[in-house]
Structure formats: structure tokens, C-alpha cells
Design a protein around this motif. Sequence first.
Motif, PDB file in Angstrom:
ATOM      1  N   PHE A  36       0.836  -1.199   0.000  1.00  0.00           N
ATOM      2  CA  PHE A  36       0.000   0.000   0.000  1.00  0.00           C
ATOM      3  C   PHE A  36       0.871   1.249   0.000  1.00  0.00           C
ATOM      4  O   PHE A  36       0.570   2.237  -0.695  1.00  0.00           O
ATOM      5  CB  PHE A  36      -0.939  -0.004   1.208  1.00  0.00           C
ATOM      6  N   ALA A  37       1.973   1.220   0.759  1.00  0.00           N
ATOM      7  CA  ALA A  37       2.892   2.362   0.777  1.00  0.00           C
ATOM      8  C   ALA A  37       3.472   2.604  -0.612  1.00  0.00           C
ATOM      9  O   ALA A  37       3.583   3.749  -1.066  1.00  0.00           O
ATOM     10  CB  ALA A  37       4.006   2.116   1.795  1.00  0.00           C
ATOM     11  N   ALA A  38       3.822   1.521  -1.310  1.00  0.00           N
ATOM     12  CA  ALA A  38       4.350   1.650  -2.672  1.00  0.00           C
ATOM     13  C   ALA A  38       3.289   2.182  -3.629  1.00  0.00           C
ATOM     14  O   ALA A  38       3.571   3.001  -4.503  1.00  0.00           O
ATOM     15  CB  ALA A  38       4.872   0.294  -3.158  1.00  0.00           C
ATOM     16  N   ALA A  39       2.057   1.728  -3.461  1.00  0.00           N
ATOM     17  CA  ALA A  39       0.960   2.190  -4.315  1.00  0.00           C
ATOM     18  C   ALA A  39       0.746   3.684  -4.172  1.00  0.00           C
ATOM     19  O   ALA A  39       0.579   4.410  -5.159  1.00  0.00           O
ATOM     20  CB  ALA A  39      -0.325   1.436  -3.972  1.00  0.00           C
ATOM     21  N   GLU A  40       0.741   4.166  -2.943  1.00  0.00           N
ATOM     22  CA  GLU A  40       0.525   5.584  -2.692  1.00  0.00           C
ATOM     23  C   GLU A  40       1.703   6.424  -3.176  1.00  0.00           C
ATOM     24  O   GLU A  40       1.522   7.509  -3.744  1.00  0.00           O
ATOM     25  CB  GLU A  40       0.292   5.816  -1.195  1.00  0.00           C
ATOM     26  N   ALA A  41       2.919   5.917  -2.943  1.00  0.00           N
ATOM     27  CA  ALA A  41       4.117   6.672  -3.335  1.00  0.00           C
ATOM     28  C   ALA A  41       4.238   6.785  -4.856  1.00  0.00           C
ATOM     29  O   ALA A  41       4.659   7.832  -5.375  1.00  0.00           O
ATOM     30  CB  ALA A  41       5.365   6.008  -2.762  1.00  0.00           C
ATOM     31  N   GLU A  42       3.859   5.715  -5.576  1.00  0.00           N
ATOM     32  CA  GLU A  42       4.026   5.688  -7.033  1.00  0.00           C
ATOM     33  C   GLU A  42       2.757   6.088  -7.785  1.00  0.00           C
ATOM     34  O   GLU A  42       2.796   6.256  -9.002  1.00  0.00           O
ATOM     35  CB  GLU A  42       4.451   4.279  -7.473  1.00  0.00           C
ATOM     36  N   GLY A  43       1.632   6.197  -7.070  1.00  0.00           N
ATOM     37  CA  GLY A  43       0.362   6.418  -7.755  1.00  0.00           C
ATOM     38  C   GLY A  43       0.040   5.269  -8.675  1.00  0.00           C
ATOM     39  O   GLY A  43      -0.461   5.451  -9.789  1.00  0.00           O
ATOM     40  N   ALA A  44       0.322   4.053  -8.198  1.00  0.00           N
ATOM     41  CA  ALA A  44       0.262   2.873  -9.053  1.00  0.00           C
ATOM     42  C   ALA A  44      -1.143   2.317  -9.191  1.00  0.00           C
ATOM     43  O   ALA A  44      -1.984   2.451  -8.298  1.00  0.00           O
ATOM     44  CB  ALA A  44       1.186   1.785  -8.494  1.00  0.00           C
ATOM     45  N   ASP A  45      -1.376   1.662 -10.325  1.00  0.00           N
ATOM     46  CA  ASP A  45      -2.608   0.903 -10.547  1.00  0.00           C
ATOM     47  C   ASP A  45      -2.450  -0.537 -10.078  1.00  0.00           C
ATOM     48  O   ASP A  45      -3.426  -1.199  -9.730  1.00  0.00           O
ATOM     49  CB  ASP A  45      -2.981   0.902 -12.026  1.00  0.00           C
ATOM     50  N   VAL A  46      -1.211  -1.022 -10.099  1.00  0.00           N
ATOM     51  CA  VAL A  46      -0.901  -2.401  -9.727  1.00  0.00           C
ATOM     52  C   VAL A  46       0.373  -2.397  -8.889  1.00  0.00           C
ATOM     53  O   VAL A  46       1.340  -1.719  -9.236  1.00  0.00           O
ATOM     54  CB  VAL A  46      -0.678  -3.301 -10.971  1.00  0.00           C
ATOM     55  N   VAL A  47       0.363  -3.155  -7.795  1.00  0.00           N
ATOM     56  CA  VAL A  47       1.575  -3.354  -6.993  1.00  0.00           C
ATOM     57  C   VAL A  47       1.782  -4.851  -6.852  1.00  0.00           C
ATOM     58  O   VAL A  47       0.859  -5.594  -6.494  1.00  0.00           O
ATOM     59  CB  VAL A  47       1.468  -2.720  -5.599  1.00  0.00           C
ATOM     60  N   LEU A  48       3.007  -5.297  -7.128  1.00  0.00           N
ATOM     61  CA  LEU A  48       3.304  -6.721  -7.050  1.00  0.00           C
ATOM     62  C   LEU A  48       4.769  -6.930  -6.711  1.00  0.00           C
ATOM     63  O   LEU A  48       5.551  -5.987  -6.653  1.00  0.00           O
ATOM     64  CB  LEU A  48       2.949  -7.417  -8.369  1.00  0.00           C
ATOM     65  N   SER A  49       5.110  -8.181  -6.482  1.00  0.00           N
ATOM     66  CA  SER A  49       6.489  -8.573  -6.246  1.00  0.00           C
ATOM     67  C   SER A  49       6.817  -9.658  -7.250  1.00  0.00           C
ATOM     68  O   SER A  49       6.186 -10.716  -7.252  1.00  0.00           O
ATOM     69  CB  SER A  49       6.664  -9.102  -4.818  1.00  0.00           C
ATOM     70  N   ALA A  70      -2.442 -14.034  -5.531  1.00  0.00           N
ATOM     71  CA  ALA A  70      -2.902 -13.953  -4.150  1.00  0.00           C
ATOM     72  C   ALA A  70      -2.070 -12.970  -3.335  1.00  0.00           C
ATOM     73  O   ALA A  70      -2.307 -12.807  -2.137  1.00  0.00           O
ATOM     74  CB  ALA A  70      -2.860 -15.330  -3.498  1.00  0.00           C
ATOM     75  N   ALA A  71      -1.110 -12.315  -3.971  1.00  0.00           N
ATOM     76  CA  ALA A  71      -0.285 -11.324  -3.279  1.00  0.00           C
ATOM     77  C   ALA A  71      -0.049 -10.129  -4.207  1.00  0.00           C
ATOM     78  O   ALA A  71       1.072  -9.860  -4.642  1.00  0.00           O
ATOM     79  CB  ALA A  71       1.045 -11.936  -2.839  1.00  0.00           C
ATOM     80  N   VAL A  72      -1.132  -9.410  -4.528  1.00  0.00           N
ATOM     81  CA  VAL A  72      -1.056  -8.194  -5.327  1.00  0.00           C
ATOM     82  C   VAL A  72      -2.028  -7.171  -4.746  1.00  0.00           C
ATOM     83  O   VAL A  72      -2.931  -7.513  -3.982  1.00  0.00           O
ATOM     84  CB  VAL A  72      -1.417  -8.417  -6.826  1.00  0.00           C
ATOM     85  N   LEU A  73      -1.828  -5.904  -5.116  1.00  0.00           N
ATOM     86  CA  LEU A  73      -2.811  -4.864  -4.847  1.00  0.00           C
ATOM     87  C   LEU A  73      -3.187  -4.224  -6.174  1.00  0.00           C
ATOM     88  O   LEU A  73      -2.308  -3.958  -7.007  1.00  0.00           O
ATOM     89  CB  LEU A  73      -2.258  -3.793  -3.901  1.00  0.00           C
ATOM     90  N   LEU A  74      -4.484  -3.990  -6.380  1.00  0.00           N
ATOM     91  CA  LEU A  74      -4.979  -3.393  -7.618  1.00  0.00           C
ATOM     92  C   LEU A  74      -5.836  -2.181  -7.282  1.00  0.00           C
ATOM     93  O   LEU A  74      -6.617  -2.210  -6.327  1.00  0.00           O
ATOM     94  CB  LEU A  74      -5.831  -4.398  -8.390  1.00  0.00           C
ATOM     95  N   LYS A  75      -5.705  -1.129  -8.069  1.00  0.00           N
ATOM     96  CA  LYS A  75      -6.578   0.033  -7.893  1.00  0.00           C
ATOM     97  C   LYS A  75      -7.965  -0.315  -8.443  1.00  0.00           C
ATOM     98  O   LYS A  75      -8.113  -0.659  -9.619  1.00  0.00           O
ATOM     99  CB  LYS A  75      -5.998   1.255  -8.602  1.00  0.00           C
ATOM    100  N   ARG A  76      -8.957  -0.195  -7.600  1.00  0.00           N
ATOM    101  CA  ARG A  76     -10.308  -0.605  -7.997  1.00  0.00           C
ATOM    102  C   ARG A  76     -10.836   0.244  -9.153  1.00  0.00           C
ATOM    103  O   ARG A  76     -11.457  -0.283 -10.085  1.00  0.00           O
ATOM    104  CB  ARG A  76     -11.255  -0.496  -6.801  1.00  0.00           C
ATOM    105  N   ASP A  77     -10.604   1.551  -9.117  1.00  0.00           N
ATOM    106  CA  ASP A  77     -11.101   2.416 -10.189  1.00  0.00           C
ATOM    107  C   ASP A  77     -10.502   2.044 -11.539  1.00  0.00           C
ATOM    108  O   ASP A  77     -11.150   2.218 -12.577  1.00  0.00           O
ATOM    109  CB  ASP A  77     -10.793   3.885  -9.876  1.00  0.00           C
ATOM    110  N   TYR A  78      -9.266   1.549 -11.540  1.00  0.00           N
ATOM    111  CA  TYR A  78      -8.628   1.130 -12.796  1.00  0.00           C
ATOM    112  C   TYR A  78      -9.403  -0.039 -13.405  1.00  0.00           C
ATOM    113  O   TYR A  78      -9.661  -0.074 -14.618  1.00  0.00           O
ATOM    114  CB  TYR A  78      -7.179   0.728 -12.531  1.00  0.00           C
ATOM    115  N   LEU A  79      -9.793  -1.008 -12.577  1.00  0.00           N
ATOM    116  CA  LEU A  79     -10.546  -2.154 -13.069  1.00  0.00           C
ATOM    117  C   LEU A  79     -11.908  -1.725 -13.607  1.00  0.00           C
ATOM    118  O   LEU A  79     -12.332  -2.172 -14.683  1.00  0.00           O
ATOM    119  CB  LEU A  79     -10.737  -3.184 -11.954  1.00  0.00           C
ATOM    120  N   LEU A  80     -12.586  -0.856 -12.864  1.00  0.00           N
ATOM    121  CA  LEU A  80     -13.922  -0.433 -13.288  1.00  0.00           C
ATOM    122  C   LEU A  80     -13.870   0.435 -14.540  1.00  0.00           C
ATOM    123  O   LEU A  80     -14.710   0.300 -15.432  1.00  0.00           O
ATOM    124  CB  LEU A  80     -14.596   0.337 -12.150  1.00  0.00           C
TER     125      LEU A  80
END
Length: 317
Positions: free
Chosen positions: A106-119, A156-166
Motif C-alpha cells: 500500500f505504501a508503494a501504491a501511494e508513493a508511485e500512484g500505481a494501478d498495480v503493486v506486485l512482487s 494472491a499477493a497483489v494490490l490493484l486500484k479498484r477504479d482502474y478495473l472499473l
Amino acid sequence: MASTDISVIVPFKNLQTSLSGLIESLAEELSGLDAEIVVVDMNSADVSLLQALETIKKHHLKGCVIRSGGDGLSAALNAGIYQADGKYLGFVYPNRFYRHYIPGFFAAAEAEGADVVLSVSSRSGGQKNPEADRSSVDPEELLEDLMDSQVYFDFAAVLLKRDYLLEHHIKFYENCYYGNIEAFIYNILLHDPKIACSDVRPERDADSGFQKDAPAENINCYERIEAMLKVYETMKLQRKDHHVLAERFEYQKLPSVVISVIDILLKEGFSHSVIKKTLKQKGYNELLKISHHTSPELRKKIIRWKLLPWRYHNLKP
């Protein structure tokens, strides 16, 4: 506008012996975050749904329990996405529970303004180094690496921006039980998301026991081919000016999926003659094409299957 930062979607069916423990463990992971838990019941026949409600109420958790309203995992995940109210979405499967990654993602998502965060991890051991300089990732490069099996990440270990999907109308194919998550990942990448790659490495909880009574779906492996064909059609529409990417998908990804289905069916005891007949009837044999985009290993498998299918199992890796 999202009313919470993170929604974690938990699909389940008939997990009365372990669902409460899973929700409690997940609540510990989310402690200190503005997060909700969206638990989606896939028409359980036991008291799982009631236990989920009682657990959320008992621990005063932010979240809800809903029924998927459809059949299978895809319908459950789609229902969770539409019910969720978080800015970002994560997914937890009872048989694949990861710890210690959501706050960092979540910290990476906010810092990068990302739509997807993964490893991202290396799978092939090839020359490409997916760990190097991956604070941000080009979606087209990741697409190519996935097609070539150069990299791997667990959905099973990602974060996605919901608005991007919609915004891009991205959802799981509900008529495909096998290959639906893989297709979902490709469809996400085809719409040019901003991707952040976190240094945080999710830790799979192998000792949790949540997977013991997880349901096994009735899998038709041919559905993976259908899912990838749908992705191919989307790719041709989304990347009209990028013929090379579509050609790589046509001559590397699609035949590799057909070959993987052949491997599964042979392992399950089907004869090569029955498999060849079914592939021909469904038209999937036409996907076993070769070009300069086809890897040498895959090329060898295709040729052996076409010319000497009864000796296909003797093919050395």
C-alpha cells in the motif's frame, strides 16, 4: 469516491472449520490500516457464512459477508470487486494465505500512484533479471516476460486500484473455471497500468491449515485455451499498432497453452489419439503453429506431438 484505503476480498465455500481463524489472522495483518474485509460465499452448504458474520461482528471488523450470486470462483471475485469500497483491492485465498506484505504494497501504491503493486520473481533462470531496478515496471515488458515464462507473481499477493478495473471494464471470465486468473492478469496489463514493484516479499503461511478444507473445483483444462483466446482478441483490439506483441502471443503463448493442456491430459491417462481427436474437433490443433517467435523448446514439443505423438512422452526437456 472510496471510503476506505484497502478492501481484501476472501472467496470461500464450505470452510466452517477454518474460516473464522482465517478472518482473525487477516484482521491481524490489517491492524493499523484503513481496511475492510469482503467475504464472498460461493453457495456453501455448511454454516460457513454464519460463522463469517459472527467473526466479523465479534471482533468489530470493518467489512461484510455476501453471496456471490453466481457459480464458481470468477463470479465470487467479480461480486467482491463490485461490493468493495476500497481504493485498492487485495485477494486472499484460503489455500494461499500470504503475510507481511499489504502495508508495504500500500505504501508503494501511494508513493508511485500505481494501478498495480506486485512482487516479481524469476522463474526461468534466464538472462533477464526481473529483480533489478523494478521499482516501476513497464506493462508491455512484463507481458512479454510472462509470455516467455521469464517471470512469475502470485495473484494472491497483489494490490490493484479498484477504479482502474472499473474504468477499463476488467473482470474475471465467469464461464472459465481454469485460466480465469491468468486471463485477468493479461487483461490488466493490456490496458497499460502504472505498475509498482515492491521490495517487500510476501510470506506464504504454509502452516496456517486454512487450505485443508478448501474446495476443489471441477476443472476443464480446455477452458484455459478459451480464456487465452479471449485475451488474444482483446490484445488485437488494444494493441492494433503492435503486431509483434500479438504475433508473440499467437506463436508462443497460445501453442504453449495447448501443449500444457496436452501434458495434463496425458498425465491423467488419456490416450494421444483421443487427445488429438478432441483438439481437432475443437479447432485447437490449429493453434499449434511455429514461427521465429516460438522458443526452441516449445518448437520441439510441437513437432514431436504433430509427427510422433506416441513418442511425445519420450521427449527430453
